[in-house]
Design a protein around this motif. Structure first.
Motif, PDB file in Angstrom:
ATOM      1  N   LEU A 139     -17.521  97.787 129.677  1.00 26.62           N
ATOM      2  CA  LEU A 139     -16.703  97.017 130.607  1.00 26.62           C
ATOM      3  C   LEU A 139     -15.336  97.655 130.829  1.00 26.62           C
ATOM      4  O   LEU A 139     -14.715  97.461 131.878  1.00 26.62           O
ATOM      5  N   CYS A 140     -14.879  98.415 129.831  1.00 26.08           N
ATOM      6  CA  CYS A 140     -13.583  99.091 129.951  1.00 26.08           C
ATOM      7  C   CYS A 140     -13.725 100.505 130.515  1.00 26.08           C
ATOM      8  O   CYS A 140     -12.761 101.273 130.549  1.00 26.08           O
ATOM      9  N   GLY A 141     -14.951 100.851 130.928  1.00 29.97           N
ATOM     10  CA  GLY A 141     -15.154 102.108 131.626  1.00 29.97           C
ATOM     11  C   GLY A 141     -15.117 103.349 130.774  1.00 29.97           C
ATOM     12  O   GLY A 141     -14.644 104.395 131.231  1.00 29.97           O
ATOM     13  N   GLN A 142     -15.607 103.266 129.542  1.00 24.55           N
ATOM     14  CA  GLN A 142     -15.674 104.466 128.724  1.00 24.55           C
ATOM     15  C   GLN A 142     -17.005 104.539 127.990  1.00 24.55           C
ATOM     16  O   GLN A 142     -17.688 103.526 127.823  1.00 24.55           O
ATOM     17  N   VAL A 143     -17.371 105.750 127.585  1.00 27.97           N
ATOM     18  CA  VAL A 143     -18.611 105.946 126.842  1.00 27.97           C
ATOM     19  C   VAL A 143     -18.495 105.208 125.515  1.00 27.97           C
ATOM     20  O   VAL A 143     -17.522 105.393 124.785  1.00 27.97           O
ATOM     21  N   PRO A 144     -19.459 104.342 125.175  1.00 26.43           N
ATOM     22  CA  PRO A 144     -19.375 103.578 123.922  1.00 26.43           C
ATOM     23  C   PRO A 144     -19.226 104.481 122.701  1.00 26.43           C
ATOM     24  O   PRO A 144     -19.784 105.583 122.652  1.00 26.43           O
ATOM     25  N   LEU A 145     -18.473 104.012 121.724  1.00 32.02           N
ATOM     26  CA  LEU A 145     -18.277 104.763 120.476  1.00 32.02           C
ATOM     27  C   LEU A 145     -19.595 105.164 119.850  1.00 32.02           C
ATOM     28  O   LEU A 145     -19.733 106.243 119.282  1.00 32.02           O
TER      29      LEU A 145
END
Length: 211
Positions: A139-145
């Motif tokens: 949702l925050c627009g980044q590749v998940p950890l």
């Protein structure tokens, strides 16, 4: 005694994960509604994914809507206090590590009510531990950890496996919970502190068109 321990652990987990969601939302410049929404999704998303896959109903936040209010309050309070915290990244990592470890243990315990298979139990723990964080990152627009080099899902696997093994060996539930929660948190923090990462495979093979 077990009920009180897991209730306290659950409250810790949803509060810290709501905080981690709010902090990431602040870093992305979201408004108060966005921070509250991301906080609630992060706190309750992992358990929701697990319960849907395992057919557990009603979902915990539907049966207990007060948890929605708690996560909303935690996210809102964090958005106010975090403005005065200079090391925002380290605060995010710390609260996220607490939530990861706590949710993993909780997920394993719930998995035991569904299956006796250690693999399924650990899987339930991992899904609970990483699910909310994955939704937060997307949702925050980044590749998940969990899809990067970070030791994240592996920490949940280690903590969950330790918990299952300790219970199989007859260790008292409260002790197993405390030891595995501490282990998960410490391993995650050490991984961040010392830069423990997995290999990545970019640029090691020539790019080929997908058909």
């Amino acid at each position: 005694m077990k009920t009180e321990i897991f209730y306290a652990l659950y409250l810790i987990a949803i509060v810290t994960e709501a905080m981690s969601g709010a902090i990431m939302g602040m870093q992305r410049g979201m408004d108060r509604f966005g921070l509250a929404f991301i906080g609630m999704v992060t706190a309750l998303g992992g358990g929701t994914i697990r319960d849907v896959l395992f057919g557990r109903h009603p979902l915990v936040w539907i049966a207990h809507p007060e948890y929605l209010l708690l996560t909303l309050g935690a996210a809102t309070l964090t958005s106010i206090v975090a403005r005065h915290v200079h090391r925002l990244r380290m605060t995010f990592i710390t609260v996220d590590a607490i939530g990861l470890a706590a949710f993993t243990i909780l997920g394993c315990d719930i998995g035991m009510t569904v299956s006796t298979s250690p693999v399924i139990v650990v899987l339930a723990g991992v899904l609970t531990g990483i699910g909310g964080g994955m939704l937060r990152d997307l949702l925050c627009g980044q590749v998940p950890l969990v899809l990067r080099r970070e030791m994240y899902a592996s920490v949940a696997c280690i903590a969950g496996a330790m918990y299952v093994v300790m219970l199989r060996l007859g260790v008292e539930n409260g002790i197993a919970t405390g030891v595995c929660f501490a282990a998960g948190f410490i391993i995650r923090m050490l991984a961040v502190w010392f830069g423990w990462r997995f290999r990545t495979f970019e640029n090691e093979t020539p790019a080929e068109p997908m058909h």
